[in-house]
Design a protein around this motif. Structure first.
Motif, PDB file in Angstrom:
ATOM      1  N   GLU A 119      -1.094  11.063   5.738  1.00 35.91           N
ATOM      2  CA  GLU A 119       0.163  11.316   5.728  1.00 35.91           C
ATOM      3  C   GLU A 119       1.133  10.271   5.911  1.00 35.91           C
ATOM      4  O   GLU A 119       2.371  10.138   5.401  1.00 35.91           O
ATOM      5  N   ASP A 120       0.756   9.326   6.814  1.00 35.53           N
ATOM      6  CA  ASP A 120       1.491   8.135   7.057  1.00 35.53           C
ATOM      7  C   ASP A 120       1.887   7.224   5.909  1.00 35.53           C
ATOM      8  O   ASP A 120       2.934   6.363   5.831  1.00 35.53           O
ATOM      9  N   LEU A 121       1.084   7.376   4.851  1.00 43.23           N
ATOM     10  CA  LEU A 121       1.398   6.691   3.520  1.00 43.23           C
ATOM     11  C   LEU A 121       2.684   6.964   2.830  1.00 43.23           C
ATOM     12  O   LEU A 121       3.196   6.095   2.472  1.00 43.23           O
ATOM     13  N   LEU A 122       2.874   8.182   2.938  1.00 38.62           N
ATOM     14  CA  LEU A 122       4.109   8.628   2.557  1.00 38.62           C
ATOM     15  C   LEU A 122       5.303   8.690   3.527  1.00 38.62           C
ATOM     16  O   LEU A 122       6.464   8.217   3.034  1.00 38.62           O
ATOM     17  N   LEU A 123       4.998   9.030   4.547  1.00 38.27           N
ATOM     18  CA  LEU A 123       5.877   9.270   5.848  1.00 38.27           C
ATOM     19  C   LEU A 123       5.953   7.589   6.662  1.00 38.27           C
ATOM     20  O   LEU A 123       5.998   7.610   8.020  1.00 38.27           O
ATOM     21  N   ASP A 124       5.961   6.561   5.907  1.00 42.32           N
ATOM     22  CA  ASP A 124       5.868   5.413   6.474  1.00 42.32           C
ATOM     23  C   ASP A 124       7.103   4.717   7.367  1.00 42.32           C
ATOM     24  O   ASP A 124       6.738   3.918   8.041  1.00 42.32           O
ATOM     25  N   ARG A 125       8.186   5.653   7.172  1.00 36.08           N
ATOM     26  CA  ARG A 125       9.218   5.279   7.911  1.00 36.08           C
ATOM     27  C   ARG A 125       9.439   6.002   9.156  1.00 36.08           C
ATOM     28  O   ARG A 125      10.466   5.788  10.006  1.00 36.08           O
TER      29      ARG A 125
ATOM     30  N   ILE B 184       0.953  -1.186  -0.089  1.00 41.67           N
ATOM     31  CA  ILE B 184       0.222   0.164   0.023  1.00 41.67           C
ATOM     32  C   ILE B 184       0.927   1.243  -0.047  1.00 41.67           C
ATOM     33  O   ILE B 184       0.596   2.331  -0.687  1.00 41.67           O
ATOM     34  N   ALA B 185       1.796   1.310   1.029  1.00 36.71           N
ATOM     35  CA  ALA B 185       2.642   2.529   0.817  1.00 36.71           C
ATOM     36  C   ALA B 185       3.529   2.573  -0.360  1.00 36.71           C
ATOM     37  O   ALA B 185       3.641   3.868  -0.812  1.00 36.71           O
ATOM     38  N   GLU B 186       3.927   1.529  -0.977  1.00 36.75           N
ATOM     39  CA  GLU B 186       4.518   1.649  -2.551  1.00 36.75           C
ATOM     40  C   GLU B 186       3.777   2.368  -3.333  1.00 36.75           C
ATOM     41  O   GLU B 186       4.083   3.274  -4.128  1.00 36.75           O
ATOM     42  N   VAL B 187       2.457   1.719  -3.415  1.00 38.36           N
ATOM     43  CA  VAL B 187       1.617   2.000  -4.324  1.00 38.36           C
ATOM     44  C   VAL B 187       1.163   3.764  -4.206  1.00 38.36           C
ATOM     45  O   VAL B 187       1.158   4.672  -5.148  1.00 38.36           O
TER      46      VAL B 187
ATOM     47  N   GLU C 217       4.186   6.183  -5.172  1.00 35.39           N
ATOM     48  CA  GLU C 217       3.898   6.343  -6.512  1.00 35.39           C
ATOM     49  C   GLU C 217       2.838   7.323  -7.302  1.00 35.39           C
ATOM     50  O   GLU C 217       3.211   8.351  -8.055  1.00 35.39           O
ATOM     51  N   LEU C 218       1.835   7.087  -6.611  1.00 42.10           N
ATOM     52  CA  LEU C 218       0.330   7.915  -6.808  1.00 42.10           C
ATOM     53  C   LEU C 218       0.876   9.463  -6.480  1.00 42.10           C
ATOM     54  O   LEU C 218       0.775  10.496  -7.099  1.00 42.10           O
ATOM     55  N   PHE C 219       1.459   9.630  -5.226  1.00 42.10           N
ATOM     56  CA  PHE C 219       2.049  10.986  -4.707  1.00 42.10           C
ATOM     57  C   PHE C 219       2.692  11.602  -5.572  1.00 42.10           C
ATOM     58  O   PHE C 219       2.891  12.986  -5.818  1.00 42.10           O
TER      59      PHE C 219
END
Length: 208
Positions: free
Chosen positions: A56-62, A16-19, A22-24
């Motif tokens: 926001e956590d989708l992109l900042l998942d680290r 999910i985070a990878e997809v 890519e979209l963001f």
């Protein structure tokens, strides 16, 4: 909350985070919806939110990795090594490894640009600063010879100042090798400033 011990769940979370990333990167963070992420990842919105508390956590998942790193470094430090020196060494190791969390990874400029273009992501990073301060103050704990809340705030501010300048210079086009050297030097100066500001508790020494 996500079950991070579930291997299948971890794979779903990573997918999910990878997809989403890519979209963001393609469309901009603010112009992509959770529904679009879910559809592209082949899952439901409920599944997305079972792994990520906020968009926001989708992109900042680290970000959770930072808290894990701090906890591990402080809990496993050698006897006689102070908190400032322990975190200095951890930060320098990330820099030397060009770890993504150092800001020196070679391929993260698109993500940096996406973050700096989104007020929501910037706000999330600011909120995380307060969260990691609280985490660090707790880890320093009552055994810390000083004000653990103040120490945590100073440590986080010191690292954040260096990291923000590194991102600014990367986006300005500075040479990455030169920037890595400067980043390391500024880390040492920042941790020196914290040590001297809250001094007397750790006996840390500068690592050049």
């Amino acid at each position: 909350m996500p079950n991070r011990g579930d291997r299948g769940g971890s794979k779903t979370r990573a997918r999910i985070a990878e997809v989403a990333t890519e979209l963001f990167l393609e469309h901009g963070f603010d112009d992509v919806t959770i529904a679009q992420v879910a559809a592209a990842a082949g899952v439901s919105k409920v599944t997305v939110f079972s792994h990520f508390e906020r968009k926001e956590d989708l992109l900042l998942d680290r970000l959770p990795d930072i808290a894990d790193l701090v906890r591990t470094a402080l809990r496993e430090r050698p006897d006689g090594t102070g908190a400032v020196e322990t975190l200095r060494r951890a930060a320098l190791t990330l820099a030397d490894e060009r770890h993504v969390l150092s800001g020196l990874s070679g391929d993260i400029e698109p993500i940096m640009r996406t973050i700096t273009a989104s007020p929501a992501l910037i706000a999330r990073l600011r909120a995380f600063s307060h969260e990691i301060e609280a985490e660090l103050a707790t880890e320093l704990g009552p055994a810390f010879d000083g004000d653990s809340t103040l120490a945590a705030a100073l440590l986080v501010a010191a690292y954040r100042t260096v990291a923000v300048e590194t991102v600014r210079r990367r986006l300005a086009g500075d040479d990455l090798a030169d920037l890595a050297t400067t980043h390391r030097q500024r880390l040492n100066r920042a941790f020196d400033a914290v040590e001297h500001g809250i001094g007397g508790h750790s006996g840390d020494s500068t690592q050049e």
